[in-house]
Design a protein around this motif. Structure first.
Motif, short mmCIF file in Angstrom:
data_model
loop_
_atom_site.label_atom_id
_atom_site.label_comp_id
_atom_site.label_asym_id
_atom_site.label_seq_id
_atom_site.Cartn_x
_atom_site.Cartn_y
_atom_site.Cartn_z
N SER A 30 -9.40 -22.13 -18.11
CA SER A 30 -10.40 -21.62 -19.06
C SER A 30 -11.76 -22.26 -18.84
N SER A 71 -14.00 -19.49 -31.03
CA SER A 71 -14.62 -19.14 -29.74
C SER A 71 -16.14 -19.16 -29.80
N ARG A 196 -6.12 -15.55 -25.86
CA ARG A 196 -6.18 -15.21 -24.45
C ARG A 196 -7.53 -14.56 -24.12
N ARG A 197 -7.80 -14.46 -22.85
CA ARG A 197 -9.05 -13.81 -22.41
C ARG A 197 -9.09 -12.38 -22.90
N SER A 198 -7.95 -11.71 -22.92
CA SER A 198 -7.89 -10.32 -23.40
C SER A 198 -8.18 -10.23 -24.89
N ILE A 200 -10.28 -12.20 -26.50
CA ILE A 200 -11.73 -12.33 -26.61
C ILE A 200 -12.38 -10.97 -26.34
N ASP A 201 -11.89 -10.28 -25.32
CA ASP A 201 -12.43 -8.96 -24.98
C ASP A 201 -12.22 -7.98 -26.13
N GLU A 220 -18.18 -13.09 -22.37
CA GLU A 220 -16.79 -13.25 -22.80
C GLU A 220 -16.18 -14.51 -22.19
N ASP A 221 -16.53 -14.81 -20.95
CA ASP A 221 -16.03 -16.03 -20.31
C ASP A 221 -16.47 -17.28 -21.07
N TYR A 224 -14.45 -17.57 -24.20
CA TYR A 224 -13.10 -18.00 -23.84
C TYR A 224 -13.08 -19.50 -23.54
N GLU A 225 -14.07 -19.95 -22.79
CA GLU A 225 -14.16 -21.38 -22.47
C GLU A 225 -14.36 -22.21 -23.73
#
Length: 316
Positions: A30, A71, A196-198, A200-201, A220-221, A224-225
């Motif tokens: 992440s 986030s 998860r990254r998904s 966040i999306d 979004e990255d 996520y981070e």
């Protein structure tokens, strides 16, 4: 019997090892892009941990407070800061439990953030300031103003939550849920599965932005981070949120407001009009400004429109 016990221990060890490996994988991947750096900011040593902040520009002070989602971070304001710093000394802050700030293992409450904002204004800014708060942060901004009316001049709230939606009580089930989420291994595992990254999306497409074509992968990255920095310790804030520890009754605070409060609401959110009406019902002096073409994060989706509204308010 011994054979069954041995098999059980082997399976348990394998399961624990897999969960640990999954948690380590999320923690490392992440942050692999290292997008959320602290090179342009400083740290305020607050009593519950280090709080990351930035200070830019010259002019009257202006504090920007991001939402309390795990986030979120002060990166929420990056499109506005460059414009606002031309006429203001702009302070952004990563709330404790979020972004680059410490994420201590404690119970997060509305009053915890009331204390943080009050201390930050007194110790770092050093004078009364204009303030813009996003979503749930609107609640403790108003609470801080009630406790110390000298903290803020202009108060601008972006998409504050429904008054009824933040009034839940803490039940036994909530306490059990919080205890589970705070477990070192299992709690982190559940937190990682729900962030998860998904996920966040999905949040950006369903709640944050009206126009998905404007969503940047890098944005979004970063979210996520932020959610997984500090080895997933955002779970402590998340545990308090889902267990109603962050909830607060705001009716008395809103009724007693003695200074102008401006609320900027996205009219494309169906629940917003009734939510704004509930605030005005308690205090008719609250000024409501509606924006179109956005959802929860106009500061990222339509920053120019939001900036025009903010400047009109601050220039009064």
């Amino acid at each position: 019997m011994k054979k069954n016990t041995k098999r059980f221990l082997l399976l348990t060890t394998a399961a624990v090892g897999s969960i640990y490996a999954f948690n380590r994988f999320i923690a490392e991947t992440s942050a692999s892009k290292k997008l959320l750096t602290d090179g342009n900011g400083s740290y305020y040593n607050w009593k519950f941990g280090k709080v990351f902040y930035t200070k830019k520009g010259n002019g009257t002070p202006l504090l920007l407070i991001h939402d309390t989602d795990v986030s979120s971070s002060s990166f929420e304001w990056y499109k506005l800061v460059k414009k606002l710093e031309k006429n203001h000394t702009v302070y952004t802050i990563d709330l404790i439990g979020c972004g680059r700030s410490d994420k201590p293992a404690l119970t997060y409450t509305n009053y915890l953030y009331v204390q943080l904002i009050g201390s930050f204004v007194h110790d770092v800014i050093g004078t009364s300031t204009d303030v813009i708060a996003s979503q749930y942060s609107s609640t403790f901004t108003l609470m801080a103003n009630q406790l110390d009316p000298e903290l803020f001049d202009h108060i601008i709230l972006i998409n504050p939550p429904s008054i009824k939606g933040i009034q839940g009580t803490i039940t036994t089930a909530n306490k059990v849920m919080k205890d589970i989420m705070e477990l070192p291994l299992i709690g982190t595992f559940v937190y990682n599965l729900t962030h998860r990254r998904s996920d966040i999306d999905s949040a950006f497409r369903q709640r944050y932005f009206k126009k998905p074509q404007l969503i940047l992968g890098k944005l979004e990255d970063i979210y996520y981070e932020a959610a997984h920095s500090n080895n997933g310790n955002g779970k402590y804030l998340y545990a308090s949120q889902i267990s109603n520890y962050m909830n607060v009754h705001m009716d008395h605070v809103i009724r007693k407001l003695e200074k102008p409060v401006h609320m900027i609401a996205s009219q494309d959110l169906q629940s917003n009009i009734s939510a704004m009406d509930s605030y005005r019902h308690l205090n008719s002096s609250i000024e409501i400004h509606y924006l179109s073409g956005c959802k929860l994060l106009p500061q990222l989706e339509i920053p120019e429109k939001l900036l025009a509204t903010v400047n009109a308010i601050l220039d009064k």
